[in-house]
Write a protein that holds these residues in place. Structure first.
Motif, PDB file in Angstrom:
ATOM      1  N   ALA A 172       0.890  -1.523   0.063  1.00 18.74           N
ATOM      2  CA  ALA A 172      -0.275  -0.041  -0.153  1.00 18.74           C
ATOM      3  C   ALA A 172       0.894   1.149   0.053  1.00 18.74           C
ATOM      4  CB  ALA A 172      -0.825   0.099   1.006  1.00 18.74           C
ATOM      5  N   ILE A 173       1.857   1.255   0.716  1.00 20.25           N
ATOM      6  CA  ILE A 173       2.821   2.363   0.824  1.00 20.25           C
ATOM      7  C   ILE A 173       3.228   2.501  -0.423  1.00 20.25           C
ATOM      8  CG2 ILE A 173       5.024   3.359   1.613  1.00 20.25           C
ATOM      9  CD1 ILE A 173       4.490   1.843   4.338  1.00 20.25           C
ATOM     10  N   TYR A 174       4.009   1.510  -1.386  1.00 18.44           N
ATOM     11  CA  TYR A 174       4.474   1.691  -2.410  1.00 18.44           C
ATOM     12  C   TYR A 174       3.471   2.214  -3.615  1.00 18.44           C
ATOM     13  CZ  TYR A 174       8.777  -0.014  -0.883  1.00 18.44           C
ATOM     14  OH  TYR A 174      10.129  -0.376  -0.329  1.00 18.44           O
ATOM     15  N   VAL A 175       2.199   1.498  -3.512  1.00 12.91           N
ATOM     16  CA  VAL A 175       1.171   1.870  -4.579  1.00 12.91           C
ATOM     17  C   VAL A 175       0.635   3.399  -4.315  1.00 12.91           C
ATOM     18  CG1 VAL A 175      -0.993   1.401  -5.233  1.00 12.91           C
ATOM     19  CG2 VAL A 175       0.658  -0.498  -5.048  1.00 12.91           C
ATOM     20  N   TYR A 176       0.527   3.695  -2.900  1.00 11.48           N
ATOM     21  CA  TYR A 176      -0.214   5.138  -2.907  1.00 11.48           C
ATOM     22  C   TYR A 176       0.684   6.147  -3.056  1.00 11.48           C
ATOM     23  CZ  TYR A 176      -4.156   2.744  -0.337  1.00 11.48           C
ATOM     24  OH  TYR A 176      -5.274   1.793  -0.315  1.00 11.48           O
ATOM     25  N   ALA A 177       1.884   5.778  -2.826  1.00 12.51           N
ATOM     26  CA  ALA A 177       3.187   7.066  -2.992  1.00 12.51           C
ATOM     27  C   ALA A 177       3.553   7.021  -4.328  1.00 12.51           C
ATOM     28  CB  ALA A 177       4.441   6.700  -2.202  1.00 12.51           C
ATOM     29  N   ILE A 178       3.747   5.978  -5.218  1.00  9.62           N
ATOM     30  CA  ILE A 178       4.237   5.843  -6.381  1.00  9.62           C
ATOM     31  C   ILE A 178       3.114   6.206  -7.650  1.00  9.62           C
ATOM     32  CG2 ILE A 178       5.588   4.594  -7.971  1.00  9.62           C
ATOM     33  CD1 ILE A 178       7.343   5.605  -5.905  1.00  9.62           C
ATOM     34  N   ALA A 179       1.836   5.694  -7.170  1.00 12.98           N
ATOM     35  CA  ALA A 179       0.904   6.115  -8.213  1.00 12.98           C
ATOM     36  C   ALA A 179       0.834   7.203  -9.074  1.00 12.98           C
ATOM     37  CB  ALA A 179      -0.524   5.657  -7.780  1.00 12.98           C
ATOM     38  N   TRP A 238       7.740  12.091   0.236  1.00 12.29           N
ATOM     39  CA  TRP A 238       7.524  12.546   1.409  1.00 12.29           C
ATOM     40  C   TRP A 238       6.472  11.791   2.298  1.00 12.29           C
ATOM     41  CZ3 TRP A 238       2.724  14.678   3.148  1.00 12.29           C
ATOM     42  CH2 TRP A 238       3.073  15.328   4.353  1.00 12.29           C
ATOM     43  N   TRP A 239       5.613  11.206   1.197  1.00 11.32           N
ATOM     44  CA  TRP A 239       4.542  10.280   1.763  1.00 11.32           C
ATOM     45  C   TRP A 239       5.260   8.896   2.504  1.00 11.32           C
ATOM     46  CZ3 TRP A 239       0.197  11.051   3.696  1.00 11.32           C
ATOM     47  CH2 TRP A 239      -0.692  12.276   3.331  1.00 11.32           C
ATOM     48  N   MET A 240       6.198   8.653   1.616  1.00 12.30           N
ATOM     49  CA  MET A 240       6.976   7.116   2.237  1.00 12.30           C
ATOM     50  C   MET A 240       7.608   7.263   3.682  1.00 12.30           C
ATOM     51  SD  MET A 240       8.500   5.605  -1.223  1.00 12.30           S
ATOM     52  CE  MET A 240       8.417   3.960  -0.822  1.00 12.30           C
ATOM     53  N   LEU A 241       8.070   9.001   3.876  1.00 14.65           N
ATOM     54  CA  LEU A 241       8.573   9.266   4.981  1.00 14.65           C
ATOM     55  C   LEU A 241       7.602   9.267   6.173  1.00 14.65           C
ATOM     56  CD1 LEU A 241      11.104  12.025   4.065  1.00 14.65           C
ATOM     57  CD2 LEU A 241      11.745   9.884   4.956  1.00 14.65           C
ATOM     58  N   ARG A 268      -5.452   1.685   8.972  1.00 12.59           N
ATOM     59  CA  ARG A 268      -5.265   2.367  10.333  1.00 12.59           C
ATOM     60  C   ARG A 268      -3.890   2.422  10.684  1.00 12.59           C
ATOM     61  NH1 ARG A 268      -8.224   4.850  13.563  1.00 12.59           N
ATOM     62  NH2 ARG A 268      -7.572   3.600  15.242  1.00 12.59           N
ATOM     63  N   ALA A 269      -3.019   1.496  10.208  1.00 12.29           N
ATOM     64  CA  ALA A 269      -1.581   1.433  10.354  1.00 12.29           C
ATOM     65  C   ALA A 269      -0.805   2.725   9.847  1.00 12.29           C
ATOM     66  CB  ALA A 269      -0.704   0.332   9.910  1.00 12.29           C
ATOM     67  N   LEU A 270      -1.561   2.977   8.568  1.00 13.74           N
ATOM     68  CA  LEU A 270      -0.624   4.371   7.700  1.00 13.74           C
ATOM     69  C   LEU A 270      -1.302   5.610   8.406  1.00 13.74           C
ATOM     70  CD1 LEU A 270      -1.560   3.175   3.876  1.00 13.74           C
ATOM     71  CD2 LEU A 270       0.580   3.068   5.088  1.00 13.74           C
ATOM     72  N   SER A 271      -2.531   5.453   8.853  1.00 12.33           N
ATOM     73  CA  SER A 271      -2.953   6.864   9.593  1.00 12.33           C
ATOM     74  C   SER A 271      -2.001   7.129  10.871  1.00 12.33           C
ATOM     75  CB  SER A 271      -4.319   6.853   9.973  1.00 12.33           C
ATOM     76  OG  SER A 271      -5.231   6.701   8.842  1.00 12.33           O
ATOM     77  N   ARG A 272      -1.789   5.909  11.731  1.00 13.02           N
ATOM     78  CA  ARG A 272      -1.222   6.073  12.669  1.00 13.02           C
ATOM     79  C   ARG A 272       0.419   6.302  12.701  1.00 13.02           C
ATOM     80  NH1 ARG A 272      -0.472   7.375  17.789  1.00 13.02           N
ATOM     81  NH2 ARG A 272       0.435   6.082  19.222  1.00 13.02           N
TER      82      ARG A 272
END
Length: 189
Positions: free
Chosen positions: A63-70, A112-115, A133-137
């Motif tokens: 999810a991190i890669y997809v949301y950040a790189i999309a 920046w989002w990956m950070l 929830r983990a991404l939000s936290r």
């Protein structure tokens, strides 16, 4: 045809590397947490401790890669489409220049989002949170600390480069001495 195959193989290898990286990150976090609490933890115990939710850590990293790189991938696709549609000339160069700036901004935003999501796997592990929830936290935990996380990643990258060059330089010396021929020594190294 070769470019498509190369992109497909590269993408597949990239996707497969998510599996050990995500699981390894979770196991390291499990070990750190247990050691912090004064409990001993072996490598086996760390992996056993995450075995029930291993898939969640892979999904978080994906999810991190997809949301950040999309956004950056979308901007790159738009550039390719614009280059093929807009006729050659000054207007095309201007549009391509603006699109390249857009891609650079998109990659900066992705970084920046990956950070901001750097603590998503530890948050999921410690608080038993699902992916979003983990991404939000993680965003909440990293608020005001992205600069320190960036510096830490730079230090990790520098250490990795030192290790990489420490391994590669002797290999290049051996290849140079053998004039590029692969000898028994270079194969062993």
């Amino acid at each position: 045809a070769y470019a498509r195959i190369s992109i497909g193989v590269g993408g597949s290898i990239g996707a497969l590397t998510l599996l050990p990286v995500a699981i390894g990150m979770a196991a390291v976090m499990q070990s750190v947490a247990r050691n912090y609490l004064g409990e001993g933890c072996t490598i086996r115990e760390a992996y056993v401790g995450i075995r029930h939710r291993w898939y969640r850590y892979i999904l978080i990293l994906l999810a991190i890669y997809v949301y950040a790189i999309a956004p950056a991938a979308l901007a790159t696709g738009v550039i390719v489409a614009v280059v093929t549609v807009v006729p050659v000339g000054f207007g095309r160069n201007l549009v391509v220049g603006l699109m390249v700036i857009l891609v650079m901004v998109a990659f900066f935003a992705a970084f920046w989002w990956m950070l901001r999501w750097a603590l998503a796997i530890p948050a999921s592990l410690m608080e038993n949170l699902k992916v979003h929830r983990a991404l939000s936290r993680s965003r909440a935990l990293t608020k005001g600390g992205t600069g320190r996380i960036f510096v830490m990643l730079l230090l990790v990258g520098a250490v990795m480069m030192v290790i990489q060059y420490a391994i590669q330089i002797p290999m290049f010396v051996l290849l140079w001495k053998s004039k590029g021929a692969i000898t028994l020594t270079t194969r062993i190294v």
